[in-house]
Motif scaffolding. Structure first.
Motif, mmCIF file in Angstrom:
data_model
loop_
_atom_site.group_PDB
_atom_site.id
_atom_site.type_symbol
_atom_site.label_atom_id
_atom_site.label_comp_id
_atom_site.label_asym_id
_atom_site.label_seq_id
_atom_site.Cartn_x
_atom_site.Cartn_y
_atom_site.Cartn_z
ATOM 1 N N ALA A 141 -12.187 35.911 -13.525
ATOM 2 C CA ALA A 141 -12.964 36.994 -14.149
ATOM 3 C C ALA A 141 -13.961 36.441 -15.160
ATOM 4 O O ALA A 141 -15.096 36.913 -15.249
ATOM 5 C CB ALA A 141 -12.025 37.996 -14.816
ATOM 6 N N THR A 142 -13.549 35.431 -15.919
ATOM 7 C CA THR A 142 -14.420 34.840 -16.927
ATOM 8 C C THR A 142 -15.671 34.250 -16.281
ATOM 9 O O THR A 142 -16.766 34.326 -16.835
ATOM 10 C CB THR A 142 -13.678 33.754 -17.736
ATOM 11 N N ALA A 194 -14.270 42.921 -6.268
ATOM 12 C CA ALA A 194 -14.166 42.024 -5.110
ATOM 13 C C ALA A 194 -13.218 40.869 -5.429
ATOM 14 O O ALA A 194 -12.381 40.490 -4.602
ATOM 15 C CB ALA A 194 -15.552 41.495 -4.729
ATOM 16 N N MET A 195 -13.324 40.323 -6.638
ATOM 17 C CA MET A 195 -12.445 39.230 -7.056
ATOM 18 C C MET A 195 -10.989 39.718 -7.086
ATOM 19 O O MET A 195 -10.090 39.048 -6.601
ATOM 20 C CB MET A 195 -12.886 38.727 -8.443
ATOM 21 N N LEU A 196 -10.761 40.915 -7.640
ATOM 22 C CA LEU A 196 -9.406 41.483 -7.721
ATOM 23 C C LEU A 196 -8.820 41.728 -6.333
ATOM 24 O O LEU A 196 -7.657 41.401 -6.088
ATOM 25 C CB LEU A 196 -9.449 42.814 -8.476
ATOM 26 N N VAL A 197 -9.611 42.308 -5.440
ATOM 27 C CA VAL A 197 -9.137 42.570 -4.081
ATOM 28 C C VAL A 197 -8.766 41.245 -3.409
ATOM 29 O O VAL A 197 -7.719 41.125 -2.774
ATOM 30 C CB VAL A 197 -10.188 43.347 -3.253
ATOM 31 N N GLU A 252 -1.915 44.885 0.522
ATOM 32 C CA GLU A 252 -3.027 45.688 1.042
ATOM 33 C C GLU A 252 -3.522 46.554 -0.109
ATOM 34 O O GLU A 252 -2.721 47.150 -0.822
ATOM 35 C CB GLU A 252 -2.503 46.558 2.183
ATOM 36 N N VAL A 253 -4.824 46.647 -0.276
ATOM 37 C CA VAL A 253 -5.396 47.428 -1.370
ATOM 38 C C VAL A 253 -5.943 48.740 -0.826
ATOM 39 O O VAL A 253 -6.552 48.770 0.238
ATOM 40 C CB VAL A 253 -6.534 46.651 -2.081
ATOM 41 N N GLN A 254 -5.688 49.819 -1.571
ATOM 42 C CA GLN A 254 -6.260 51.130 -1.224
ATOM 43 C C GLN A 254 -6.915 51.706 -2.468
ATOM 44 O O GLN A 254 -6.511 51.403 -3.590
ATOM 45 C CB GLN A 254 -5.164 52.102 -0.763
ATOM 46 N N TYR A 255 -7.905 52.555 -2.240
ATOM 47 C CA TYR A 255 -8.592 53.232 -3.343
ATOM 48 C C TYR A 255 -8.289 54.711 -3.289
ATOM 49 O O TYR A 255 -8.033 55.248 -2.220
ATOM 50 C CB TYR A 255 -10.105 53.038 -3.236
ATOM 51 N N PHE A 296 3.155 51.854 -2.623
ATOM 52 C CA PHE A 296 1.948 51.480 -3.340
ATOM 53 C C PHE A 296 2.212 51.523 -4.832
ATOM 54 O O PHE A 296 2.933 52.382 -5.317
ATOM 55 C CB PHE A 296 0.791 52.421 -2.980
ATOM 56 N N LYS A 297 1.642 50.566 -5.511
ATOM 57 C CA LYS A 297 1.787 50.459 -6.953
ATOM 58 C C LYS A 297 0.379 50.299 -7.510
ATOM 59 O O LYS A 297 -0.465 49.660 -6.883
ATOM 60 C CB LYS A 297 2.619 49.199 -7.240
ATOM 61 N N SER A 298 0.110 50.863 -8.692
ATOM 62 C CA SER A 298 -1.243 50.764 -9.227
ATOM 63 C C SER A 298 -1.575 49.315 -9.572
ATOM 64 O O SER A 298 -0.722 48.566 -10.066
ATOM 65 C CB SER A 298 -1.406 51.663 -10.455
ATOM 66 N N VAL A 299 -2.807 48.921 -9.288
ATOM 67 C CA VAL A 299 -3.243 47.559 -9.572
ATOM 68 C C VAL A 299 -3.165 47.251 -11.076
ATOM 69 O O VAL A 299 -2.721 46.168 -11.451
ATOM 70 C CB VAL A 299 -4.634 47.269 -8.959
#
Length: 142
Positions: A93-94, A124-127, A137-140, A71-74
């Motif tokens: 994002a804009t 949500a856009m980033l995920v 895969e994204v984790q929090y 895992f790497k930080s977003v």
């Protein structure tokens, strides 16, 4: 009388940077991390990134990280993206923050951090971006 040019024309590089900082802040606050689920996908991404012209170095870097399965930080991922990919994120994002009036990353971040709804939309856009474009895969959290 001549009308002044819209600020987006003259501020585009600065605005991209501001938006990247905003996305880093939002994803950092939620402690977002990403990792590829299957090691075979790293090679695919390396080829795809190199193919679209982002360059072999970035493709190799992304591919190496992805095949490691770590895992790497977003925020780190965002800052390491090639300019073309940052541009994609910038446009997405804009569209979410276009109604805000801001002059720099600090002001923009403060406005967004004051709105749970805007944070949720950006997250949500980033995920979506990380899972679709980077096939990760994204984790929090920790």
């Amino acid at each position: 009388s001549e009308r002044p040019k819209p600020r987006t024309c003259t501020r585009m590089p600065v605005m991209v940077d501001d938006i990247m900082k905003l996305l880093c802040s939002v994803s950092e606050q939620r402690k977002m991390k990403a990792a590829v689920k299957h090691s075979g996908k790293g090679a695919l991404v390396t080829g795809a990134v190199a193919f679209v012209g982002a360059g072999g170095a970035v493709g190799g870097l992304l591919g190496a990280w992805m095949t490691s399965g770590e895992f790497k930080s977003v925020p780190q991922i965002i800052m390491e993206l090639p300019p073309a990919e940052q541009q994609k994120l910038f446009h997405e994002a804009t569209a979410i923050v276009r109604h805000l009036d801001w002059t720099d990353a600090v002001q923009l971040t403060a406005l967004v951090m004051g709105s749970e709804a805007l944070q949720q939309q950006l997250l949500a856009m980033l995920v979506g971006y990380v899972t679709k474009e980077l096939r990760a895969e994204v984790q929090y959290g920790d």
